[in-house]
Design a protein around this motif. Structure first.
Motif, PDB file in Angstrom:
ATOM      1  N   ILE A   1     -12.344   0.144   9.146  1.00 56.32           N
ATOM      2  CA  ILE A   1     -11.444  -0.299   8.074  1.00 56.32           C
ATOM      3  C   ILE A   1     -12.267  -0.702   6.858  1.00 56.32           C
ATOM      4  N   MET A  54     -11.946  -2.611   3.500  1.00 55.52           N
ATOM      5  CA  MET A  54     -11.009  -3.631   3.042  1.00 55.52           C
ATOM      6  C   MET A  54     -11.295  -4.058   1.604  1.00 55.52           C
ATOM      7  N   ARG A 113      -9.632   3.868   7.800  1.00 58.51           N
ATOM      8  CA  ARG A 113      -8.451   3.603   6.982  1.00 58.51           C
ATOM      9  C   ARG A 113      -8.843   2.623   5.887  1.00 58.51           C
ATOM     10  N   ASP A 119      -7.475  -0.687   3.804  1.00 57.68           N
ATOM     11  CA  ASP A 119      -6.531  -1.804   3.805  1.00 57.68           C
ATOM     12  C   ASP A 119      -6.770  -2.663   2.574  1.00 57.68           C
ATOM     13  N   TRP A 149      -0.721  -7.908   3.687  1.00 61.08           N
ATOM     14  CA  TRP A 149      -1.824  -7.169   4.273  1.00 61.08           C
ATOM     15  C   TRP A 149      -1.342  -5.724   4.339  1.00 61.08           C
ATOM     16  N   GLN A 173      -1.844  -2.134   5.225  1.00 62.55           N
ATOM     17  CA  GLN A 173      -2.702  -1.400   6.150  1.00 62.55           C
ATOM     18  C   GLN A 173      -2.533   0.099   5.968  1.00 62.55           C
ATOM     19  N   ASN A 174      -3.656   0.785   6.076  1.00 60.22           N
ATOM     20  CA  ASN A 174      -3.672   2.251   5.998  1.00 60.22           C
ATOM     21  C   ASN A 174      -3.027   2.749   4.705  1.00 60.22           C
TER      22      ASN A 174
END
Length: 120
Positions: A46, A48, A90, A92, A106, A108-109
């Protein structure tokens, strides 16, 4: 980075670990840009982005413009190439607000490019 930004990223790192993610790197930099945090969720890597504002603002998402998204993508590709890791990853975004870094969203993806289309 300013003190508030550092505090927000520290909060984010702790939050991700509390969610069961393994934090791999913070503030990964290369010639293309910076990724605030890199974590692993099982076999998924991830990348971020942490966005924080003192006051509530819809501008948190809009601040991730096309240029930032391109830098984010290129930096992630650099990280993957440098570390020889699989490309299963991914992107995020943690959106924080207030003096105590309250979690607003949050995401995500996220699909890069979606911010400019108003999908979030």
């Amino acid at each position: 980075m300013n003190q508030k930004g550092s505090t927000a990223e520290e909060w984010a790192a702790q939050f991700l670990q509390q969610q069961g993610l393994t934090l791999i790197a913070r503030n990964y930099r290369c010639r293309f840009g910076e990724i605030d945090a890199i974590a692993r969720d099982g076999t998924t890597l991830i990348f971020m982005e942490v966005r924080w504002r003192q006051r509530t603002s819809s501008l948190l998402i809009e601040s991730i413009d096309a240029r930032k998204q391109r830098c984010w993508w290129l930096t992630a590709q650099h990280y993957l190439a440098r570390h020889g890791l699989p490309a299963h990853c991914r992107f995020d975004v943690l959106l924080l607000e207030g003096s105590h870094c309250h979690l607003r969203h949050w995401l995500q993806n996220v699909e890069l490019g979606a911010f400019s289309r108003g999908s979030y």
